[in-house]
Design a protein around this motif. Structure first.
Motif, short mmCIF file in Angstrom:
data_model
loop_
_atom_site.label_atom_id
_atom_site.label_comp_id
_atom_site.label_asym_id
_atom_site.label_seq_id
_atom_site.Cartn_x
_atom_site.Cartn_y
_atom_site.Cartn_z
N GLU A 154 38.22 20.24 0.30
CA GLU A 154 38.23 21.58 -0.29
C GLU A 154 37.01 21.67 -1.19
N LEU A 155 35.91 22.12 -0.62
CA LEU A 155 34.62 22.06 -1.29
C LEU A 155 33.98 23.44 -1.42
N ASP A 156 33.25 23.62 -2.50
CA ASP A 156 32.40 24.79 -2.68
C ASP A 156 30.95 24.34 -2.58
N LEU A 157 30.08 25.19 -2.03
CA LEU A 157 28.68 24.84 -1.90
C LEU A 157 27.82 25.84 -2.65
N TYR A 158 26.72 25.35 -3.21
CA TYR A 158 25.75 26.24 -3.85
C TYR A 158 24.34 25.76 -3.50
N CYS A 159 23.39 26.67 -3.59
CA CYS A 159 22.00 26.36 -3.29
C CYS A 159 21.13 26.82 -4.46
N ARG A 160 20.35 25.90 -5.01
CA ARG A 160 19.51 26.22 -6.16
C ARG A 160 18.14 25.56 -6.06
N ARG A 161 17.18 26.17 -6.74
CA ARG A 161 15.89 25.54 -6.90
C ARG A 161 16.01 24.38 -7.88
N LYS A 162 15.10 23.42 -7.78
CA LYS A 162 15.14 22.27 -8.67
C LYS A 162 15.13 22.70 -10.13
N ALA A 163 14.35 23.73 -10.45
CA ALA A 163 14.23 24.19 -11.83
C ALA A 163 15.56 24.68 -12.40
N ASP A 164 16.49 25.06 -11.51
CA ASP A 164 17.78 25.59 -11.94
C ASP A 164 18.90 24.56 -11.86
N MET A 165 18.54 23.33 -11.50
CA MET A 165 19.54 22.28 -11.37
C MET A 165 19.82 21.61 -12.72
N GLU A 166 21.09 21.24 -12.94
CA GLU A 166 21.44 20.48 -14.13
C GLU A 166 20.87 19.07 -14.01
N SER A 167 20.38 18.53 -15.11
CA SER A 167 19.78 17.19 -15.09
C SER A 167 20.79 16.14 -14.64
N LYS A 168 22.06 16.33 -14.98
CA LYS A 168 23.07 15.33 -14.60
C LYS A 168 23.28 15.32 -13.08
N ILE A 169 23.09 16.46 -12.43
CA ILE A 169 23.24 16.51 -10.97
C ILE A 169 22.04 15.83 -10.31
N LEU A 170 20.85 16.00 -10.88
CA LEU A 170 19.67 15.33 -10.35
C LEU A 170 19.80 13.81 -10.49
N LYS A 171 20.37 13.37 -11.60
CA LYS A 171 20.60 11.94 -11.79
C LYS A 171 21.63 11.43 -10.79
N TRP A 172 22.67 12.23 -10.56
CA TRP A 172 23.68 11.86 -9.57
C TRP A 172 23.06 11.77 -8.18
N ALA A 173 22.17 12.71 -7.85
CA ALA A 173 21.52 12.73 -6.54
C ALA A 173 20.72 11.45 -6.32
N PHE A 174 20.02 11.00 -7.36
CA PHE A 174 19.26 9.75 -7.25
C PHE A 174 20.21 8.56 -7.05
N LYS A 175 21.28 8.50 -7.84
CA LYS A 175 22.23 7.39 -7.73
C LYS A 175 22.88 7.33 -6.35
N LEU A 176 23.16 8.50 -5.80
CA LEU A 176 23.79 8.54 -4.48
C LEU A 176 22.81 8.06 -3.41
N ALA A 177 21.54 8.49 -3.52
CA ALA A 177 20.53 8.01 -2.57
C ALA A 177 20.35 6.50 -2.70
N GLU A 178 20.35 6.02 -3.94
CA GLU A 178 20.20 4.57 -4.16
C GLU A 178 21.35 3.81 -3.51
N LYS A 179 22.57 4.34 -3.64
CA LYS A 179 23.74 3.67 -3.07
C LYS A 179 23.75 3.75 -1.55
N ASN A 180 23.40 4.91 -1.02
CA ASN A 180 23.50 5.12 0.43
C ASN A 180 22.38 4.48 1.23
N VAL A 181 21.14 4.66 0.77
CA VAL A 181 20.01 4.19 1.58
C VAL A 181 19.15 3.14 0.90
N GLY A 182 19.44 2.85 -0.38
CA GLY A 182 18.70 1.80 -1.07
C GLY A 182 18.66 0.50 -0.29
#
Length: 209
Positions: A48-76
């Motif tokens: 049960e998910l909601d989706l949103y689309c934003r420019r990087k400038a409008d992204m929360e810093s905590k979400i950008l940090k999460w995005a990096f951590k997820l990439a590190e976990k998945n493809v690192g």
């Protein structure tokens, strides 16, 4: 009477101008998915998910940090096991490009981020494209159709804004990823490095025409 070469060159120039205008129009959109409500929610396979689309400038810093951590976990681990190696500063820089756009899925109940795609509208080797730089889904939400749904959202935007292709890069040792994209109709792009070049990745694409 114009020669065939002159006609071809003129048509190519017109096509290039049309592509550039399509890219400029797409890049003017603050929220390019807002007109497609069918891609603003994902309620399948127990999600049960909601989706949103934003420019990087409008992204929360905590979400950008999460995005990096997820990439590190998945493809690192895959980066570490190939010639590229895992370079965290490079990945952080890539995820924070000023031109980046993010499509993010969020669990409606827990408010936990479930997955994301980082992409842009761009001119790639003379073609107007949606270039998907990252597609990452948290392990809790994998194998539930979310990744395919998000790729379909990118394809919807690509077609709506007149892009020729959706293009992406995938590590050659990411066998699950390659199989996933092939299932969705993606194939090795003509711009992908030759096998003789012995690079660690390949470029895949799907026509939107």
């Amino acid at each position: 009477m114009d020669t065939l070469e002159e006609i071809t060159n003129r048509n190519s120039a017109i096509s290039a101008t049309a592509q550039q205008k399509a890219i400029e129009n797409a890049n003017r959109q603050v929220n390019p998915i807002v007109d497609f409500p069918e891609f603003l929610k994902y309620d399948q396979n127990g999600c049960e998910l909601d989706l949103y689309c934003r420019r990087k400038a409008d992204m929360e810093s905590k979400i950008l940090k999460w995005a990096f951590k997820l990439a590190e976990k998945n493809v690192g681990p895959q980066y570490k096991s190939c010639s590229l190696g895992w370079q965290p500063k490079v990945k952080q820089s890539d995820l924070n490009k000023t031109w980046a756009r993010y499509l993010v899925a969020v669990d409606r109940k827990t408010k936990k981020s479930a997955g994301y795609s980082m992409f842009r509208f761009d001119l790639d080797y003379g073609r107007s494209v949606v270039y998907c730089y990252e597609m990452q889904v948290d392990s809790e939400y994998q194998r539930k159709g979310l990744g395919a749904f998000m790729m379909q959202a990118l394809e919807k935007m690509a077609r709506h804004y007149g892009m020729e292709r959706v293009v992406l890069t995938v590590l050659k040792n990411n066998e699950d990823g390659i199989r996933f994209y092939r299932t969705l109709g993606y194939d090795v792009d003509e711009t992908s490095p030759d096998k003789a070049d012995n690079v660690a990745y390949e470029i895949m694409s799907k026509s939107m025409l």
